[in-house]
Design an enzyme around this catalytic site. Structure first.
Site, PDB file in Angstrom:
ATOM      1  N   ALA A  75       2.131  10.099 -12.932  1.00 51.30           N
ATOM      2  CA  ALA A  75       1.887   9.000 -13.868  1.00 51.30           C
ATOM      3  C   ALA A  75       1.508   7.780 -13.034  1.00 51.30           C
ATOM      4  O   ALA A  75       1.903   7.665 -11.873  1.00 51.30           O
ATOM      5  CB  ALA A  75       3.147   8.726 -14.677  1.00 51.30           C
ATOM      6  N   GLY A 120       4.006  13.676 -12.915  1.00 54.05           N
ATOM      7  CA  GLY A 120       3.261  14.019 -14.132  1.00 54.05           C
ATOM      8  C   GLY A 120       2.209  15.093 -13.894  1.00 54.05           C
ATOM      9  O   GLY A 120       1.856  15.827 -14.828  1.00 54.05           O
ATOM     10  N   GLU A 123       3.953  18.288 -14.097  1.00 53.65           N
ATOM     11  CA  GLU A 123       4.361  18.440 -15.501  1.00 53.65           C
ATOM     12  C   GLU A 123       3.185  18.886 -16.379  1.00 53.65           C
ATOM     13  O   GLU A 123       3.344  19.752 -17.246  1.00 53.65           O
ATOM     14  CB  GLU A 123       4.961  17.126 -16.014  1.00 53.65           C
ATOM     15  CG  GLU A 123       6.318  16.850 -15.372  1.00 53.65           C
ATOM     16  CD  GLU A 123       6.858  15.464 -15.682  1.00 53.65           C
ATOM     17  OE1 GLU A 123       6.146  14.475 -15.451  1.00 53.65           O
ATOM     18  OE2 GLU A 123       8.002  15.367 -16.160  1.00 53.65           O
ATOM     19  N   GLU A 143       9.713  11.695  -8.619  1.00 51.62           N
ATOM     20  CA  GLU A 143      10.110  10.505  -9.382  1.00 51.62           C
ATOM     21  C   GLU A 143      11.372   9.862  -8.827  1.00 51.62           C
ATOM     22  O   GLU A 143      11.538   8.643  -8.861  1.00 51.62           O
ATOM     23  CB  GLU A 143      10.325  10.870 -10.867  1.00 51.62           C
ATOM     24  CG  GLU A 143       9.060  11.203 -11.642  1.00 51.62           C
ATOM     25  CD  GLU A 143       8.682  12.681 -11.578  1.00 51.62           C
ATOM     26  OE1 GLU A 143       9.219  13.412 -10.713  1.00 51.62           O
ATOM     27  OE2 GLU A 143       7.843  13.096 -12.409  1.00 51.62           O
TER      28      GLU A 143
HETATM   29  N1  DAK Z   1      -0.054   5.990  -9.497  1.00 53.26           N
HETATM   30  C1  DAK Z   1      -0.957   5.004  -9.191  1.00 53.26           C
HETATM   31  N2  DAK Z   1      -1.780   5.028  -8.130  1.00 53.26           N
HETATM   32  C2  DAK Z   1      -1.674   6.077  -7.303  1.00 53.26           C
HETATM   33  C3  DAK Z   1      -0.765   7.142  -7.537  1.00 53.26           C
HETATM   34  C4  DAK Z   1       0.074   7.074  -8.697  1.00 53.26           C
HETATM   35  N3  DAK Z   1       0.933   8.015  -9.042  1.00 53.26           N
HETATM   36  N4  DAK Z   1      -0.896   8.032  -6.546  1.00 53.26           N
HETATM   37  C5  DAK Z   1      -1.852   7.556  -5.728  1.00 53.26           C
HETATM   38  N5  DAK Z   1      -2.327   6.369  -6.164  1.00 53.26           N
HETATM   39  C6  DAK Z   1      -3.366   5.539  -5.584  1.00 53.26           C
HETATM   40  C7  DAK Z   1      -2.821   4.788  -4.362  1.00 53.26           C
HETATM   41  O1  DAK Z   1      -2.121   3.620  -4.758  1.00 53.26           O
HETATM   42  C8  DAK Z   1      -4.095   4.472  -3.629  1.00 53.26           C
HETATM   43  O2  DAK Z   1      -4.745   3.374  -4.245  1.00 53.26           O
HETATM   44  P1  DAK Z   1      -5.447   2.220  -3.371  1.00 53.26           P
HETATM   45  O3  DAK Z   1      -4.406   1.682  -2.482  1.00 53.26           O
HETATM   46  O4  DAK Z   1      -6.549   2.937  -2.613  1.00 53.26           O
HETATM   47  O5  DAK Z   1      -5.963   1.248  -4.392  1.00 53.26           O
HETATM   48  C9  DAK Z   1      -4.966   5.700  -3.901  1.00 53.26           C
HETATM   49  O6  DAK Z   1      -4.408   6.335  -5.059  1.00 53.26           O
HETATM   50  C10 DAK Z   1      -4.921   6.699  -2.748  1.00 53.26           C
HETATM   51  O7  DAK Z   1      -3.580   7.000  -2.459  1.00 53.26           O
HETATM   52  P2  DAK Z   1      -2.946   6.876  -0.984  1.00 53.26           P
HETATM   53  O8  DAK Z   1      -3.672   5.875  -0.181  1.00 53.26           O
HETATM   54  O9  DAK Z   1      -1.474   6.733  -1.155  1.00 53.26           O
HETATM   55  O10 DAK Z   1      -3.302   8.335  -0.415  1.00 53.26           O
HETATM   56  P3  DAK Z   1      -2.489   9.164   0.690  1.00 53.26           P
HETATM   57  O11 DAK Z   1      -3.346  10.299   1.069  1.00 53.26           O
HETATM   58  O12 DAK Z   1      -1.985   8.255   1.787  1.00 53.26           O
HETATM   59  O13 DAK Z   1      -1.197   9.719  -0.083  1.00 53.26           O
HETATM   60  C11 DAK Z   1      -0.015  10.746  -1.986  1.00 53.26           C
HETATM   61  C12 DAK Z   1      -1.356  10.632  -1.168  1.00 53.26           C
HETATM   62  C13 DAK Z   1      -0.301  11.569  -3.231  1.00 53.26           C
HETATM   63  C14 DAK Z   1       1.038  11.459  -1.134  1.00 53.26           C
HETATM   64  C15 DAK Z   1       0.463   9.303  -2.312  1.00 53.26           C
HETATM   65  O14 DAK Z   1      -0.621   8.584  -2.970  1.00 53.26           O
HETATM   66  C16 DAK Z   1       1.643   9.286  -3.250  1.00 53.26           C
HETATM   67  O15 DAK Z   1       2.781   9.499  -2.807  1.00 53.26           O
HETATM   68  N6  DAK Z   1       1.403   8.966  -4.539  1.00 53.26           N
HETATM   69  C17 DAK Z   1       2.441   8.792  -5.522  1.00 53.26           C
HETATM   70  C18 DAK Z   1       2.967  10.133  -5.912  1.00 53.26           C
HETATM   71  C19 DAK Z   1       4.107  10.027  -6.907  1.00 53.26           C
HETATM   72  O16 DAK Z   1       5.158   9.423  -6.625  1.00 53.26           O
HETATM   73  N7  DAK Z   1       3.884  10.603  -8.076  1.00 53.26           N
HETATM   74  C20 DAK Z   1       4.868  10.597  -9.110  1.00 53.26           C
HETATM   75  C21 DAK Z   1       4.610   9.409  -9.957  1.00 53.26           C
HETATM   76  S1  DAK Z   1       5.949   9.181 -11.109  1.00 53.26           S
HETATM   77  C22 DAK Z   1       7.693   8.422 -17.935  1.00 53.26           C
HETATM   78  C23 DAK Z   1       6.541   9.145 -18.061  1.00 53.26           C
HETATM   79  C24 DAK Z   1       6.137   9.908 -17.020  1.00 53.26           C
HETATM   80  C25 DAK Z   1       6.879   9.944 -15.832  1.00 53.26           C
HETATM   81  C26 DAK Z   1       8.036   9.255 -15.761  1.00 53.26           C
HETATM   82  C27 DAK Z   1       8.466   8.492 -16.805  1.00 53.26           C
HETATM   83  N8  DAK Z   1       8.043   7.537 -18.976  1.00 53.26           N
HETATM   84  C28 DAK Z   1       6.984   6.823 -19.574  1.00 53.26           C
HETATM   85  C29 DAK Z   1       9.374   7.005 -19.025  1.00 53.26           C
HETATM   86  C30 DAK Z   1       6.341  10.575 -14.706  1.00 53.26           C
HETATM   87  C31 DAK Z   1       6.407   9.872 -13.540  1.00 53.26           C
HETATM   88  C32 DAK Z   1       5.583  10.176 -12.401  1.00 53.26           C
HETATM   89  O17 DAK Z   1       4.721  11.024 -12.413  1.00 53.26           O
END
Ligand code: DAK
Length: 269
Positions: A75, A120, A123, A143
């Site tokens: 997400a 997400g 998911e 998360e």
């Molecule tokens: N959201 C927003 N932007 C993201 C993103 C994300 N999940 N993942 C990557 N990006 C963006 C980065 O900010 C970066 O943007 P810029 O800085 O270039 O503007 C660009 O994509 C490239 O990412 P990186 O520079 O970080 O690339 P790397 O190769 O260094 O790393 C990575 C890749 C996938 C390991 C890293 O980007 C990462 O850790 N991303 C976050 C992964 C993550 O934590 N995903 C889970 C998100 S939480 C709910 C509904 C749904 C959910 C929860 C609650 N409710 C509404 C209550 C679900 C939650 C989730 O999914």
């Protein structure tokens, strides 16, 4: 929009959507944010999945990500950062509505996971019937690392797919796993080299689309809706679904063809 023989495209801001030979391919297309799901993209996904449900010519659905790096990296954290509980609830419910519609669609769906499927992203892939992954795919529910728990069914679908112990390990640690480990624990069905993932997924989707459609629908229904029931009730669902197959021309044709030692010619009726 009809583009060429048998190929339809539909315009979205964050998705690519096309239908070819009865297979709808939905491609997450925000590569700069690694295809992270914001509410706009989730709204578009709901629209695209609804179209697949309503369009009788669609006999299978593939979900994949654009670029080589990500399926969906979760997400959108930038959008979620300042959500108030009420807004978070609305975003979560939009996701649930979309993924439940996808999961219960009476047609098969396959996630072709071409890179990061995090939070997400995992998911969404789990709401599909089948997951194919490229060798470079990575899965996880990270998360917890940003002070959350999965919000689009991760705690529930993951434990159903891989067992409670492994689901707790992944959800509580936030650790990522590669495609090989995902295959070992039953999260992924098949693994392909990156350049073969989509071709092989389309091939398999077409194979399923060529099966007797009503039987495919009944198989999915029996598995989906029997899974959480006590065994006697679950078997009752299977019995009713199986009995209904005897009302179709495809069942008559399948059995006749077997006895006549020829290939069946299914019509989907
Ligand atoms: N959201 C927003 N932007 C993201 C993103 C994300 N999940 N993942 C990557 N990006 C963006 C980065 O900010 C970066 O943007 P810029 O800085 O270039 O503007 C660009 O994509 C490239 O990412 P990186 O520079 O970080 O690339 P790397 O190769 O260094 O790393 C990575 C890749 C996938 C390991 C890293 O980007 C990462 O850790 N991303 C976050 C992964 C993550 O934590 N995903 C889970 C998100 S939480 C709910 C509904 C749904 C959910 C929860 C609650 N409710 C509404 C209550 C679900 C939650 C989730 O999914």
């Amino acid at each position: 929009m009809k583009v060429g023989k048998g190929l339809h495209r539909m315009e979205y801001k964050n998705l690519l959507f096309e239908i070819e030979e009865g297979i709808a391919t939905i491609t997450f297309n925000r590569p700069k944010a690694l295809n992270a799901m914001n509410s706009e993209t989730m709204g578009e996904l709901l629209h695209a999945v609804t179209r697949c449900r309503n369009n009788e010519s669609v006999r299978g659905i593939i979900l994949t990500g654009s670029g080589e790096k990500a399926f969906v990296a979760g997400a959108d954290i930038a959008e979620m950062q300042n959500l108030r509980p009420k807004e978070a609830l609305a975003f979560m419910e939009l996701g649930h509505e979309t993924l439940r519609l996808l999961e219960t669609l009476p047609k098969p769906s396959i996630a072709a996971v071409n890179g990061f499927a995090l939070g997400g992203g995992t998911e969404i892939s789990m709401a599909c019937d089948i997951r194919f992954a490229s060798e470079t795919a990575r899965f996880g529910q990270p998360e917890i690392l940003i002070g959350l728990i999965p919000g689009w069914g991760g705690t529930q679908r993951l434990s159903r797919l891989v067992g409670m112990g492994r689901a707790k390990e992944l959800v509580m640690s936030g650790e990522l796993i590669d495609a090989k480990r995902a295959y070992e624990i039953g999260l992924v069905n098949r693994i392909f080299p990156p350049d073969q993932l989509l071709t092989e997924t389309k091939k398999f989707a077409k194979k399923l689309a060529g099966m007797p459609g009503f039987a495919v629908k009944m198989a999915k229904h029996a598995i989906n809706f029997g899974y959480d029931l006590a065994i006697d009730n679950a078997i009752r669902i299977e019995t009713e679904c199986c009995a209904q197959c005897f009302s179709t021309d495809d069942q008559k044709e399948g059995m006749k063809a077997f006895l006549e030692k020829r290939k069946p010619a299914y019509t989907g009726s």
